[in-house]
Design a protein around this motif. Structure first.
Motif, PDB file in Angstrom:
ATOM      1  N   LEU A  79       0.831  -1.205   0.000  1.00 15.61           N
ATOM      2  CA  LEU A  79       0.000   0.000   0.000  1.00 15.61           C
ATOM      3  C   LEU A  79       0.865   1.254   0.000  1.00 15.61           C
ATOM      4  O   LEU A  79       0.597   2.208  -0.734  1.00 15.61           O
ATOM      5  N   ASP A  80       1.912   1.249   0.823  1.00 15.24           N
ATOM      6  CA  ASP A  80       2.811   2.399   0.870  1.00 15.24           C
ATOM      7  C   ASP A  80       3.542   2.587  -0.460  1.00 15.24           C
ATOM      8  O   ASP A  80       3.690   3.716  -0.940  1.00 15.24           O
ATOM      9  N   ALA A  81       3.970   1.498  -1.078  1.00 10.97           N
ATOM     10  CA  ALA A  81       4.648   1.585  -2.373  1.00 10.97           C
ATOM     11  C   ALA A  81       3.713   2.143  -3.449  1.00 10.97           C
ATOM     12  O   ALA A  81       4.154   2.851  -4.361  1.00 10.97           O
ATOM     13  N   ALA A  82       2.423   1.848  -3.331  1.00  7.74           N
ATOM     14  CA  ALA A  82       1.435   2.348  -4.290  1.00  7.74           C
ATOM     15  C   ALA A  82       0.992   3.776  -3.968  1.00  7.74           C
ATOM     16  O   ALA A  82       0.227   4.376  -4.719  1.00  7.74           O
ATOM     17  N   GLY A  83       1.457   4.308  -2.832  1.00 13.87           N
ATOM     18  CA  GLY A  83       1.075   5.653  -2.422  1.00 13.87           C
ATOM     19  C   GLY A  83      -0.369   5.736  -1.939  1.00 13.87           C
ATOM     20  O   GLY A  83      -0.981   6.807  -1.987  1.00 13.87           O
ATOM     21  N   ALA A  84      -0.899   4.640  -1.445  1.00 10.82           N
ATOM     22  CA  ALA A  84      -2.286   4.599  -0.990  1.00 10.82           C
ATOM     23  C   ALA A  84      -2.470   5.390   0.304  1.00 10.82           C
ATOM     24  O   ALA A  84      -1.645   5.297   1.208  1.00 10.82           O
TER      25      ALA A  84
END
Length: 168
Positions: A79-84
């Motif tokens: 989620l963090d890598a996707a910028g969520a």
């Protein structure tokens, strides 16, 4: 991708739709209910779409806290890598006998939500557009005997949902 082995998908969908979902925002707890608008949440965190997902207990099979926490850490990293945009949340049964931590996501692309749900073996997630009632999305085909619940969607077919075996 994990393969889901669901014994009674209709019963599971009924339980998920009846569950209580809660989001933590700035120290406040905001309830979510399938079939009801999430006006308070949407006022706090405006976005075009919302979702609730967890990595705990894939295919609704109980796992150890250690295994669930490891799966959650992997989900958070993705989620963090996707910028969520994510907020702590949980689901619980109305009697309070079961509680499962997860994440409320604001603005996550529907295809990414679908991918994450399959990767983390989730039988269902919440997904809805801002201003509309909260919807339950079951990550499997609707069994022929399952009633048509007004705010429950059934995803595709066994091949696109990563489901093995029969749904009975």
């Amino acid at each position: 991708m994990r393969e889901l082995q669901i014994v009674d998908a209709a019963e599971l969908a009924t339980a998920y739709a009846a569950a209580e979902y809660v989001v933590m925002l700035d120290g406040d707890t905001l309830p979510l209910r399938v079939g009801q608008p999430a006006s308070d949440l949407e006022a706090y965190s405006p976005a075009p779409r919302y979702a609730f997902i967890t990595a705990w207990n894939p295919a609704s099979e109980p796992r150890s806290d250690t295994a669930n926490e490891a799966a959650d850490a992997l989900l958070v990293a993705q989620l963090d890598a996707a910028g969520a945009v994510r907020h702590p949340a949980w689901a619980q049964d109305p009697a309070g006998d079961w509680r499962e931590p997860g994440w409320l996501l604001a603005g996550l692309d529907e295809d990414e939500l679908h991918r994450l749900a399959l990767e983390f073996g989730q039988a269902g997630v919440l997904a809805w557009r801002g201003g509309e009632p909260v919807r339950l999305r079951m990550m499997m085909p609707r069994p022929p005997f399952a009633s048509m619940a007004p705010h429950t969607d059934w995803a595709g077919n066994a091949q696109t949902c990563g489901i093995a075996g029969s749904v009975a």
